[in-house]
Write an enzyme that holds these catalytic residues in place. Structure first.
Site, PDB file in Angstrom:
ATOM      1  N   CYS A 163     -15.038   4.976  -6.008  1.00 33.27           N
ATOM      2  CA  CYS A 163     -14.668   5.476  -4.685  1.00 33.27           C
ATOM      3  C   CYS A 163     -13.194   5.326  -4.342  1.00 33.27           C
ATOM      4  O   CYS A 163     -12.507   6.322  -4.128  1.00 33.27           O
ATOM      5  CB  CYS A 163     -15.516   4.780  -3.629  1.00 33.27           C
TER       6      CYS A 163
ATOM      7  N   GLY B  41     -11.000  -0.940  -8.214  1.00 36.08           N
ATOM      8  CA  GLY B  41     -11.517   0.113  -9.096  1.00 36.08           C
ATOM      9  C   GLY B  41     -12.771   0.715  -8.507  1.00 36.08           C
ATOM     10  O   GLY B  41     -12.974   0.706  -7.290  1.00 36.08           O
TER      11      GLY B  41
HETATM   12  C1  UGA Z   1     -16.467   1.245  -1.379  1.00 37.40           C
HETATM   13  C2  UGA Z   1     -16.531   0.928   0.130  1.00 37.40           C
HETATM   14  O1  UGA Z   1     -16.426  -0.486   0.328  1.00 37.40           O
HETATM   15  C3  UGA Z   1     -17.843   1.437   0.731  1.00 37.40           C
HETATM   16  O2  UGA Z   1     -17.819   1.223   2.140  1.00 37.40           O
HETATM   17  C4  UGA Z   1     -17.959   2.942   0.460  1.00 37.40           C
HETATM   18  O3  UGA Z   1     -19.187   3.462   0.929  1.00 37.40           O
HETATM   19  C5  UGA Z   1     -17.890   3.175  -1.041  1.00 37.40           C
HETATM   20  O4  UGA Z   1     -16.647   2.652  -1.553  1.00 37.40           O
HETATM   21  C6  UGA Z   1     -17.977   4.660  -1.272  1.00 37.40           C
HETATM   22  O5  UGA Z   1     -17.074   5.378  -0.839  1.00 37.40           O
HETATM   23  O6  UGA Z   1     -19.014   5.149  -1.765  1.00 37.40           O
HETATM   24  P1  UGA Z   1     -17.493   0.132  -3.606  1.00 37.40           P
HETATM   25  O7  UGA Z   1     -16.450   0.935  -4.323  1.00 37.40           O
HETATM   26  O8  UGA Z   1     -18.888   0.196  -4.058  1.00 37.40           O
HETATM   27  O9  UGA Z   1     -17.506   0.529  -2.028  1.00 37.40           O
HETATM   28  O10 UGA Z   1     -17.085  -1.413  -3.684  1.00 37.40           O
HETATM   29  P2  UGA Z   1     -16.123  -2.389  -2.857  1.00 37.40           P
HETATM   30  O11 UGA Z   1     -16.869  -3.615  -2.573  1.00 37.40           O
HETATM   31  O12 UGA Z   1     -15.474  -1.712  -1.737  1.00 37.40           O
HETATM   32  O13 UGA Z   1     -15.010  -2.737  -3.966  1.00 37.40           O
HETATM   33  C7  UGA Z   1     -14.079  -1.774  -4.432  1.00 37.40           C
HETATM   34  C8  UGA Z   1     -12.988  -2.451  -5.240  1.00 37.40           C
HETATM   35  O14 UGA Z   1     -12.172  -3.282  -4.405  1.00 37.40           O
HETATM   36  C9  UGA Z   1     -13.501  -3.382  -6.340  1.00 37.40           C
HETATM   37  O15 UGA Z   1     -12.718  -3.241  -7.498  1.00 37.40           O
HETATM   38  C10 UGA Z   1     -13.364  -4.776  -5.757  1.00 37.40           C
HETATM   39  O16 UGA Z   1     -13.234  -5.781  -6.708  1.00 37.40           O
HETATM   40  C11 UGA Z   1     -12.097  -4.595  -4.944  1.00 37.40           C
HETATM   41  N1  UGA Z   1     -11.948  -5.575  -3.844  1.00 37.40           N
HETATM   42  C12 UGA Z   1     -12.767  -5.540  -2.773  1.00 37.40           C
HETATM   43  C13 UGA Z   1     -10.938  -6.531  -3.909  1.00 37.40           C
HETATM   44  O17 UGA Z   1     -10.163  -6.591  -4.882  1.00 37.40           O
HETATM   45  N2  UGA Z   1     -10.778  -7.407  -2.869  1.00 37.40           N
HETATM   46  C14 UGA Z   1     -11.591  -7.383  -1.791  1.00 37.40           C
HETATM   47  O18 UGA Z   1     -11.378  -8.213  -0.872  1.00 37.40           O
HETATM   48  C15 UGA Z   1     -12.610  -6.431  -1.737  1.00 37.40           C
END
Ligand code: UGA
Length: 432
Positions: A263, A260
C-alpha cells in the site's frame, strides 16, 4: 443484505468474511478457479491471523459463499464491492486501473434492478466518475449508484481493523444509497466507529491522503532516528515524547527499515502521479518517496559498517523477511533490496521467517532458508532482526549462537540496549 465482493484478495476476502460474520449473505467472486476451489475447502490464499476460522465458520453457516460466476453473483446481490488490485503501472508511477474498468464493464451487463456499486480498492480521485460513465453506457442511471468506500485495514490486523475501525468513509451524494450503507455498517457504528458521509471524490482522496500521511510520519521518525544516532539520543524516547502531544499521536512513529508492503509505496507514488496530472505541487510526498528509497541504502551501509566493510564469507542471518509481522506478504519489503546487495559483497545468508521460505530468494546463490530460529542463527557472525514477529522477542542469542563475538543488528528495536549491554552482546539498533 446481499453482498458481492469482486476479487477475493486481501480486501475482498477479509471484508467479505467480516460482513458475513455480521449476518449478511456474501458471495466472493474471483476469476481464479483454483483460489475459489481452495476457499471452498477453507484453504486461505494469504496469511492473516483469524481469517481461516472466520471463513470456515461463515462458509459452514451458508452466509459466505465462493464463486467464479460473475453474472449470477451480480444478479443475486444488492451491493457490489469492487475489490480488485490497483498496482503501480509497469512503466510509471500512476495506479493501473485496468482491472477496475474491466470489472465495471463486465458487471454493467448484469444489472437487472437497483444496485449499489462500491469501489473498495484504493482508486485515484475521479475513478468513481469513470466507473459511473462505463456502467451508464449499458444501464439507466436510476438503476445504480457508484460509491467510494475505501478500506483502512492493516495486514496482520485486518479483522480487528474491520470490526473496530476508527472511521467508515462513504463517498456518495445519493441519500437512499447512504441510508442503506449506514444500515449495513450499523453494527460497527453502534460499537463506536465514526461514520462519515462525504462526496465520492473526497472519499477517494481521503484514502490516499491518509496513507501518504502515515508514510510521511514513518519517514519523518526514520530521519529523526538518523539524527539520534549521531547525537547519542534515544529515538524511542523522542517518539514517546512526541506522541504524548495529542495533536501528533504516538502511533506510526516507530523507526525501522524503509516502509514497505502493498500500500504505502504504491499509494504514495499514485497520489504523486495524480498531483502531477493536475499540475499541483506535492513536493513533500516526493521527498518522502526519495527518503524511503534511500533508507534501504542507509541500513545496508550500516550492515557494512558493523562488519567493518568486509562481508566476504561472513555468515549473516535474517530473522524475518516480510515487510511487517503477521503477514506472509513480501511486496516491497526492504529485505528484497538489502539481501541481494549483501550477497553481492560475498556474504553467506541464512534466513528464517515464520511464514516459510520465499520464492523471491530462490534465484540467488549463497542464501538458504532454515526452518527454525536456532538453525538460522547458529553459525552467524551477524544476526539481523528485520521483522518484528513476536517469535523474535525473547531469544537467548548467547545460547543458540556458537560464535563468541557474534553481532546483533536489531532493525525493529525489539530489545532494550540495557539488557544487551548486561548480557555483553555486541548490539546495534535504530536511532539509539
Ligand atoms: C496500510 C495502512 O496502515 C492501512 O490503514 C491501509 O488500509 C493499508 O495500508 C491499505 O492501504 O490497504 P499495511 O500496509 O497493511 O496498512 O501495514 P502498516 O501497518 O501500515 O505498515 C506499513 C509499513 O510501515 C510496514 O513496512 C511497517 O513496518 C511500517 N511501519 C509502520 C513502520 O516502519 N513504523 C510504524 O510505526 C508503523
Amino acid at each position: 443484505m446481499k453482498l458481492c465482493m469482486i476479487g477475493a484478495g486481501y480486501v475482498g476476502l477479509v471484508s467479505g468474511a467480516c460482513f458475513s460474520d455480521l449476518g449478511n449473505e456474501v458471495i466472493c467472486v474471483d476469476s481464479d478457479t483454483n483460489k475459489i476451489n481452495n476457499l471452498k475447502n477453507s484453504i486461505i490464499p494469504i496469511y492473516e491471523p483469524g481469517l481461516g476460522e472466520l471463513v470456515k465458520k461463515n462458509y459452514k453457516s451458508g452466509r459466505l459463499s465462493f464463486s467464479t460466476d460473475l453474472p449470477s453473483s451480480i444478479k443475486k446481490s444488492n451491493i457490489i464491492f469492487i475489490c480488485v488490485g490497483t498496482p503501480t503501472k509497469k512503466n510509471g508511477i500512476a495506479a493501473d486501473l485496468t482491472q477496475i474498468f474491466n470489472v465495471s464493464k463486465e458487471l454493467s451487463h448484469y444489472i437487472n434492478k437497483f444496485k449499489i456499486i462500491i469501489t473498495k480498492s484504493t482508486v485515484p480521485v475521479t475513478t468513481g466518475d469513470k466507473v459511473e460513465k462505463i456502467i451508464s453506457k449499458k444501464v439507466k442511471k436510476k438503476l445504480f449508484s457508484v460509491v467510494s468506500n475505501p478500506e483502512f485495514l492493516r495486514e496482520g490486523e485486518a479483522i480487528r481493523d474491520f470490526i473496530y475501525p476508527d472511521r467508515i468513509v462513504i463517498g456518495t451524494q445519493n441519500k437512499k444509497t447512504n441510508k442503506i450503507l449506514k444500515q449495513l455498517y450499523s453494527p460497527l457504528i453502534s460499537k463506536g466507529a465514526k461514520y462519515l458521509n462525504t462526496s465520492r471524490r473526497s472519499a477517494e482522496l481521503i484514502k490516499y491522503a491518509s496513507n501518504a500521511f502515515l508514510a510521511t510520519k514513518i519517514t519523518y521518525i526514520n530521519e529523526i532516528a538518523n539524527m539520534c544516532e549521531k547525537l547519542n539520543v534515544n529515538v524511542e524516547d523522542v517518539s514517546i515524547g512526541m506522541g504524548l502531544d495529542k495533536r501528533i499521536g504516538g502511533r506510526f512513529l516507530r523507526a525501522g527499515p524503509a516502509y514497505g508492503g502493498s500500500c504505502f509505496p504504491k499509494d504514495t507514488r499514485a497520489i504523486l502521479s495524480t498531483a502531477k496530472q493536475i499540475k499541483s505541487n506535492l513536493s513533500l510526498i516526493k521527498s518522502v518517496i526519495n527518503s524511503n528509497e534511500n533508507r534501504t541504502k542507509i541500513l545496508t551501509e550500516r550492515i557494512y559498517k558493523i562488519l567493518k566493510g568486509n562481508l566476504k564469507n561472513k555468515k549473516i542471518c535474517f530473522l524475518g523477511v516480510t515487510f511487517k509481522a503477521n503477514t506472509d506478504d513480501m511486496r516491497e519489503s526492504s529485505s528484497l533490496k538489502m539481501i541481494p546487495a549483501i550477497l553481492k559483497k560475498g556474504a553467506l545468508i541464512t534466513y528464517y521467517d515464520p511464514t516459510g521460505e520465499k520464492k523471491e530468494f530462490k534465484k540467488f546463490k549463497n542464501i538458504e532458508f532454515k526452518n527454525s530460529i536456532k538453525a538460522a542463527c547458529v553459525n552467524s557472525d551477524l544476526v539481523i532482526i528485520h521483522t518484528e514477529w513476536n517469535d523474535f522477542k525473547s531469544i537467548d542469542f548467547k545460547k543458540i549462537i556458537k560464535k563468541k563475538n557474534f553481532k546483533l543488528f536489531d532493525m525493529r528495536n525489539i530489545y532494550s540496549t540495557e539488557k544487551m549491554k548486561a548480557d555483553k552482546i555486541n548490539y546495534f539498533s535504530i536511532g539509539r
